[in-house]
Design a protein around this motif. Structure first.
Motif, PDB file in Angstrom:
ATOM      1  N   TYR A  31      -3.590   3.042   0.469  1.00 11.09           N
ATOM      2  CA  TYR A  31      -4.512   2.565  -0.046  1.00 11.09           C
ATOM      3  C   TYR A  31      -3.425   2.017  -1.421  1.00 11.09           C
ATOM      4  CZ  TYR A  31      -7.843   2.310   3.357  1.00 11.09           C
ATOM      5  OH  TYR A  31      -8.481   1.889   3.979  1.00 11.09           O
ATOM      6  N   ASN A  98      -7.448  -1.030  -1.915  1.00 14.75           N
ATOM      7  CA  ASN A  98      -6.498  -1.850  -1.306  1.00 14.75           C
ATOM      8  C   ASN A  98      -5.751  -2.084  -0.575  1.00 14.75           C
ATOM      9  OD1 ASN A  98      -3.550  -2.951  -2.273  1.00 14.75           O
ATOM     10  ND2 ASN A  98      -4.826  -2.008  -4.200  1.00 14.75           N
ATOM     11  N   LYS A  99      -5.622  -2.924   0.816  1.00 19.21           N
ATOM     12  CA  LYS A  99      -4.719  -2.324   1.823  1.00 19.21           C
ATOM     13  C   LYS A  99      -2.670  -2.901   1.479  1.00 19.21           C
ATOM     14  CE  LYS A  99      -8.318  -1.385   5.181  1.00 19.21           C
ATOM     15  NZ  LYS A  99      -8.893  -2.370   6.432  1.00 19.21           N
ATOM     16  N   SER A 107      -9.830  -9.673  -5.592  1.00 24.67           N
ATOM     17  CA  SER A 107     -10.156 -10.304  -4.806  1.00 24.67           C
ATOM     18  C   SER A 107      -8.994  -9.947  -3.921  1.00 24.67           C
ATOM     19  CB  SER A 107      -9.553 -11.955  -4.771  1.00 24.67           C
ATOM     20  OG  SER A 107      -8.602 -12.701  -5.096  1.00 24.67           O
ATOM     21  N   TYR A 109      -8.788  -6.816  -3.735  1.00 27.28           N
ATOM     22  CA  TYR A 109      -9.321  -5.559  -3.465  1.00 27.28           C
ATOM     23  C   TYR A 109     -10.469  -5.051  -2.526  1.00 27.28           C
ATOM     24  CZ  TYR A 109      -6.236  -3.310  -6.557  1.00 27.28           C
ATOM     25  OH  TYR A 109      -4.760  -2.949  -7.527  1.00 27.28           O
ATOM     26  N   SER A 110     -10.477  -4.617  -1.049  1.00 24.09           N
ATOM     27  CA  SER A 110     -11.429  -4.458  -0.328  1.00 24.09           C
ATOM     28  C   SER A 110     -12.091  -3.161  -0.503  1.00 24.09           C
ATOM     29  CB  SER A 110     -11.313  -4.327   0.997  1.00 24.09           C
ATOM     30  OG  SER A 110     -10.330  -4.800   1.247  1.00 24.09           O
ATOM     31  N   TYR A 111     -12.113  -2.188  -1.380  1.00 29.29           N
ATOM     32  CA  TYR A 111     -12.616  -1.014  -1.221  1.00 29.29           C
ATOM     33  C   TYR A 111     -13.316  -1.141  -3.409  1.00 29.29           C
ATOM     34  CZ  TYR A 111     -11.855  -0.499   2.840  1.00 29.29           C
ATOM     35  OH  TYR A 111     -11.035  -0.884   4.673  1.00 29.29           O
ATOM     36  N   TRP A 112     -14.132  -0.455  -3.545  1.00 32.90           N
ATOM     37  CA  TRP A 112     -14.816  -0.710  -4.878  1.00 32.90           C
ATOM     38  C   TRP A 112     -16.072   0.790  -5.400  1.00 32.90           C
ATOM     39  CZ3 TRP A 112     -13.515  -3.641  -9.210  1.00 32.90           C
ATOM     40  CH2 TRP A 112     -11.960  -5.014  -8.323  1.00 32.90           C
TER      41      TRP A 112
END
Length: 122
Positions: A31, A98-99, A107, A109-112
């Motif tokens: 990631y 992010n992947k 936008s 980034y999937s994980y916070w």
């Protein structure tokens, strides 16, 4: 991936802080990771990002030369070393994953993480 940020606090202008963000999961190195911040009444803004291999980093102009992003894949942790802090650095700081590997836009980034407060007094 679950992210847990810590290390914020109240400091004076010119001081330093190091934020940490610990990630769960076994694929942390795949990631790209980033730090963002949001000041009261303002939109969330990009601070820094680092690729999974740590070979590439990128910073917002406002923090370039003062902040350093790094990561320890063995510990599944990303760091943000903040030096020469200014009152305008006051914000809630968020780590994100992010992947895409390299991303500036929130936008992507999937994980916070939950955010950690940094307050810099003058």
């Amino acid at each position: 991936v679950q992210l847990q940020a810590c290390g914020g606090g109240l400091v004076q202008a010119g001081d330093s802080l190091r934020l940490s963000c610990a990630a769960s999961g076994r694929t942390f190195s795949s990631y790209g990771m980033g730090w963002f911040r949001q000041a009261p009444g303002k939109e969330r803004e990009f601070v820094a990002t680092i690729t999974g291999s740590a070979r590439t980093t990128y910073y917002a102009d406002s923090v370039k030369g003062r902040f350093t992003i790094s990561r320890d894949n063995a510990k599944s942790t990303v760091y943000l070393q903040m030096n020469s802090l200014k009152p305008e650095d006051t914000a809630v700081y968020y780590c994100a994953g992010n992947k895409v590997a390299f991303a500036i836009s929130a936008s992507l980034y999937s994980y916070w993480g939950q955010g950690t407060q940094v307050t810099v007094s003058s």
